[in-house]
Design a protein around this motif. Structure first.
Motif, short mmCIF file in Angstrom:
data_model
loop_
_atom_site.label_atom_id
_atom_site.label_comp_id
_atom_site.label_asym_id
_atom_site.label_seq_id
_atom_site.Cartn_x
_atom_site.Cartn_y
_atom_site.Cartn_z
N PHE A 177 -13.91 -12.05 -11.70
CA PHE A 177 -14.15 -11.33 -10.27
C PHE A 177 -13.11 -10.51 -9.91
CE2 PHE A 177 -16.80 -15.16 -10.29
CZ PHE A 177 -18.21 -14.54 -10.00
N PRO A 178 -13.52 -9.22 -9.58
CA PRO A 178 -12.40 -8.04 -9.05
C PRO A 178 -11.94 -8.89 -7.59
CG PRO A 178 -14.59 -7.47 -8.67
CD PRO A 178 -14.84 -8.43 -9.65
N LEU A 179 -10.78 -8.55 -7.43
CA LEU A 179 -10.08 -8.74 -6.04
C LEU A 179 -10.99 -8.27 -4.83
CD1 LEU A 179 -8.18 -10.17 -4.05
CD2 LEU A 179 -6.63 -8.52 -4.59
N VAL A 180 -11.67 -9.03 -3.88
CA VAL A 180 -11.96 -8.36 -2.65
C VAL A 180 -11.11 -8.73 -1.71
CG1 VAL A 180 -13.87 -8.28 -1.22
CG2 VAL A 180 -14.44 -8.35 -3.46
N TYR A 181 -10.15 -8.14 -1.14
CA TYR A 181 -8.92 -8.59 -0.26
C TYR A 181 -9.72 -8.23 1.14
CZ TYR A 181 -4.83 -9.59 1.88
OH TYR A 181 -3.60 -10.19 2.72
N LEU A 182 -10.00 -9.59 1.86
CA LEU A 182 -10.56 -9.24 3.22
C LEU A 182 -9.63 -10.35 4.35
CD1 LEU A 182 -14.35 -9.37 2.54
CD2 LEU A 182 -12.97 -7.23 2.86
N ASP A 183 -8.53 -10.08 4.00
CA ASP A 183 -7.38 -10.64 4.98
C ASP A 183 -6.46 -9.96 5.47
OD1 ASP A 183 -6.56 -12.91 6.07
OD2 ASP A 183 -5.40 -13.82 4.38
N SER A 184 -6.65 -8.72 5.64
CA SER A 184 -5.47 -7.78 6.28
C SER A 184 -4.86 -7.90 7.39
CB SER A 184 -6.03 -6.41 5.97
OG SER A 184 -6.28 -5.72 4.73
N ALA A 185 -5.69 -8.82 8.35
CA ALA A 185 -5.16 -9.14 9.72
C ALA A 185 -4.18 -10.18 9.52
CB ALA A 185 -6.41 -9.74 10.74
N ASN A 186 -4.09 -10.81 8.46
CA ASN A 186 -2.99 -11.89 8.18
C ASN A 186 -1.85 -11.14 7.81
OD1 ASN A 186 -1.60 -14.31 7.62
ND2 ASN A 186 -3.03 -14.97 5.88
N SER A 187 -1.98 -10.20 6.46
CA SER A 187 -1.18 -9.49 5.92
C SER A 187 -1.76 -8.27 5.24
CB SER A 187 -0.15 -10.20 5.30
OG SER A 187 0.98 -9.47 4.74
N SER A 188 -1.35 -7.07 5.48
CA SER A 188 -1.84 -6.23 4.59
C SER A 188 -1.19 -5.87 3.30
CB SER A 188 -1.61 -4.76 5.31
OG SER A 188 -0.33 -4.45 5.41
N GLN A 189 -2.02 -5.23 2.33
CA GLN A 189 -1.28 -5.11 0.99
C GLN A 189 -0.56 -3.69 1.16
OE1 GLN A 189 -1.22 -6.86 -1.25
NE2 GLN A 189 -3.15 -8.28 -0.69
N LYS A 190 0.54 -3.78 0.19
CA LYS A 190 1.65 -2.60 0.15
C LYS A 190 1.14 -1.37 -0.87
CE LYS A 190 3.12 -5.97 2.62
NZ LYS A 190 2.11 -6.13 4.07
N PRO A 191 1.49 -0.19 -0.48
CA PRO A 191 1.17 0.71 -1.34
C PRO A 191 2.33 1.02 -2.46
CG PRO A 191 1.53 1.63 0.58
CD PRO A 191 1.54 0.28 0.90
N THR A 192 2.33 1.69 -3.20
CA THR A 192 3.17 1.95 -4.30
C THR A 192 4.55 2.71 -3.54
OG1 THR A 192 1.71 1.91 -6.10
CG2 THR A 192 4.13 3.09 -6.55
N GLN A 193 4.19 3.51 -2.75
CA GLN A 193 5.24 4.34 -1.95
C GLN A 193 6.35 3.24 -1.20
OE1 GLN A 193 1.99 5.06 -2.18
NE2 GLN A 193 1.58 6.98 -2.23
N VAL A 194 5.73 2.30 -0.68
CA VAL A 194 6.58 1.52 -0.05
C VAL A 194 7.54 0.57 -0.66
CG1 VAL A 194 6.58 -0.68 1.67
CG2 VAL A 194 5.06 1.32 2.13
N VAL A 195 6.85 0.12 -1.98
CA VAL A 195 7.51 -0.75 -3.13
C VAL A 195 8.86 0.06 -3.54
CG1 VAL A 195 7.42 -1.88 -4.83
CG2 VAL A 195 5.59 -2.24 -3.31
N GLN A 196 8.57 1.44 -3.96
CA GLN A 196 9.49 2.19 -4.38
C GLN A 196 10.65 2.56 -3.62
OE1 GLN A 196 6.93 5.39 -5.89
NE2 GLN A 196 6.80 4.56 -7.87
N ALA A 197 10.20 2.75 -2.25
CA ALA A 197 11.25 2.96 -1.34
C ALA A 197 12.31 1.77 -1.00
CB ALA A 197 10.64 3.28 0.29
N ILE A 198 11.66 0.62 -1.21
CA ILE A 198 12.50 -0.52 -1.01
C ILE A 198 13.32 -0.55 -2.39
CG2 ILE A 198 12.69 -3.34 -0.83
CD1 ILE A 198 9.97 -2.75 0.92
N SER A 199 12.69 -0.50 -3.39
CA SER A 199 13.27 -0.68 -4.55
C SER A 199 14.64 0.35 -4.63
CB SER A 199 12.17 -0.46 -5.94
OG SER A 199 13.31 -0.59 -7.15
N ASP A 200 14.24 1.43 -4.46
CA ASP A 200 15.20 2.64 -4.65
C ASP A 200 16.48 2.43 -3.71
OD1 ASP A 200 16.01 5.46 -5.48
OD2 ASP A 200 16.28 5.54 -3.28
N HIS A 201 16.08 1.69 -2.62
CA HIS A 201 17.31 1.58 -1.73
C HIS A 201 18.17 0.36 -2.23
CE1 HIS A 201 19.52 0.85 1.92
NE2 HIS A 201 19.50 -0.54 1.61
#
Length: 418
Positions: free
Chosen positions: A31-55
């Motif tokens: 089954f494909p992931l159907v993520y319906l729990d964003s009020a709990n915690s949102s998912q993170k875009p690649t841009q955010v992960v890369q910014a943290i990694s780069d730092h």
């Protein structure tokens, strides 16, 4: 139910979802992931992960202490995150932005520092729909000071009951602390209107905006409140960072919450004096990489446009409410229409425990939350021990709502609910 093919959103959902690699995951059973729990915690875009990694890979050092190039780079990156937060929420002074580890810590900071002057006879007002993070700190404060805790109730349709506002907001009321968007009901509260009445009796107004800042444009310069808090991980940012915004004159008059390095002016064995805000409230090594990540997250949201995100959220909530109303035996907790409704919908399914609903949906790749969502009082208000909650964000598609509705039909058949 509305056909997903006719669903209209101002967002290019395919493009948005491409920024979130986790959303393309295939889970157990194919089954494909159907993520319906964003009020709990949102998912993170690649841009955010890369910014943290780069730092971490290129600029890692402590801030405000190291007198070398990496220290200067880390300090600039950390303070750059503060600048981005200020701009995102409309703060006119960057020094009004205090970084904490989450919204809970920010609310505890507000309760501790604001409460330093409370005494018996004073009143703190909250509401029955608050997250526990906006209940417990005020309970503890009132226990310490002898002040009285009072609260707004909730109407049958899940709205804040303002019928007795003049009884709750009196000259004895010193603090009013309310959620802007309920994490359990999805209700959007009229914060600006309440703030006017609260200020008329001299009260300080605190707002838990953890579910608001990620969902729609926020401008603290016109909202008319005194303190506003939110958390990074619900706004496509990292965990481990929260924000407290406060009017600078108010922050400058408040005592510190935590003691330690960097929040001081002078320390002697006989006593200490404290730095000006925001340093006064940021004891110790701060969440440096998290501030960098939060800045990248807010850049990402701004690049898409908060007006567009809000419009998409409204459309997906309308679509979800319409679909959920077709499920036999389903009872909505909170408002049943999309007017002033945030992107979280809680419900109970007759004859099936919420934990069982969540577990069976998970076997079909559908991630929802079950429990009281850290909002037990409002569940008790409606005679429920717990509920199932589906919550949405800028990457949620109508097809995922269809999967939820179909999944609930499967839950009913699985438990042989008539």
């Amino acid at each position: 139910m509305t056909d997903a093919r006719t669903f209209s959103s101002p967002l290019d959902l395919q493009s948005v979802r491409a920024d979130f690699p986790i959303l393309s995951r295939e889970l157990a059973g194919g089954f494909p992931l159907v993520y319906l729990d964003s009020a709990n915690s949102s998912q993170k875009p690649t841009q955010v992960v890369q910014a943290i990694s780069d730092h971490y890979l290129k600029h890692n050092a402590n801030v405000a202490r190291a007198m070398h190039q990496l220290g200067a780079e880390a300090t600039a990156a950390y303070e750059g995150g503060r600048d981005k937060v200020a701009a995102f929420i409309g703060a006119t002074n960057r020094d009004e932005i205090v970084f904490t580890k989450n919204a809970s810590e920010a609310l505890n900071l507000a309760a501790h520092s604001l409460g330093a002057s409370l005494k018996p006879g004073d009143v703190v007002v909250i509401s029955e729909m608050e997250h526990h993070s906006n209940i417990v700190p005020w309970q503890l404060l009132c226990e310490r000071t002898g002040a009285t805790l009072k609260w707004f109730g909730v109407t049958e349709d899940g709205r804040l009951d303002l019928s007795n506002i003049d009884e709750l907001l009196t000259e004895q009321t010193k603090i009013v602390s309310l959620t802007w968007v309920s994490n359990a009901l999805g209700t959007i509260n009229p914060i600006a209107d309440i703030a006017v009445k609260a200020h008329a009796v001299g009260a300080t107004v605190v707002v838990d905006a953890s579910q608001a800042v990620p969902q729609f444009p926020v401008d603290v310069s016109t909202l008319g409140v005194d303190i506003l808090v939110f958390t990074g991980h619900k706004a496509v940012g990292p965990t481990g960072i929260g924000v407290l915004w406060g009017r600078y004159d108010l922050l400058a008059a408040l005592p510190p919450f935590l003691g330690g390095g960097e929040m001081i002016e002078i320390v002697r064995m006989t006593g200490s004096t404290f730095a000006a805000p925001p340093a006064r409230f940021e004891a110790g090594t701060p969440p440096i990489a998290q501030a960098v990540g939060l800045g990248a997250a807010l850049d990402y949201l701004s690049g898409i446009g908060m007006d567009k995100i809000a419009a998409h959220e409204h459309a997906i909530v309308e679509y979800a409410l319409e679909g959920l109303k077709t499920v036999p035996g389903l009872k909505l907790l909170g408002p049943t229409d999309a007017v002033d409704h945030g992107a979280a919908i809680s419900f109970e399914l007759d004859g099936v425990h919420p934990h069982d609903v969540s577990t069976v949906l998970d076997t079909r790749g559908i991630a929802v939350r079950a429990g009281h969502h850290c909002a037990r009082p409002v569940h008790e208000r409606f005679g429920m021990q717990s509920s199932t909650r589906a919550s949405f964000y800028l990457y949620t598609t109508p097809e995922e709502i269809d999967a939820l509705v179909d999944g609930l039909g499967f839950v009913r058949s699985f438990f042989k609910v008539d």
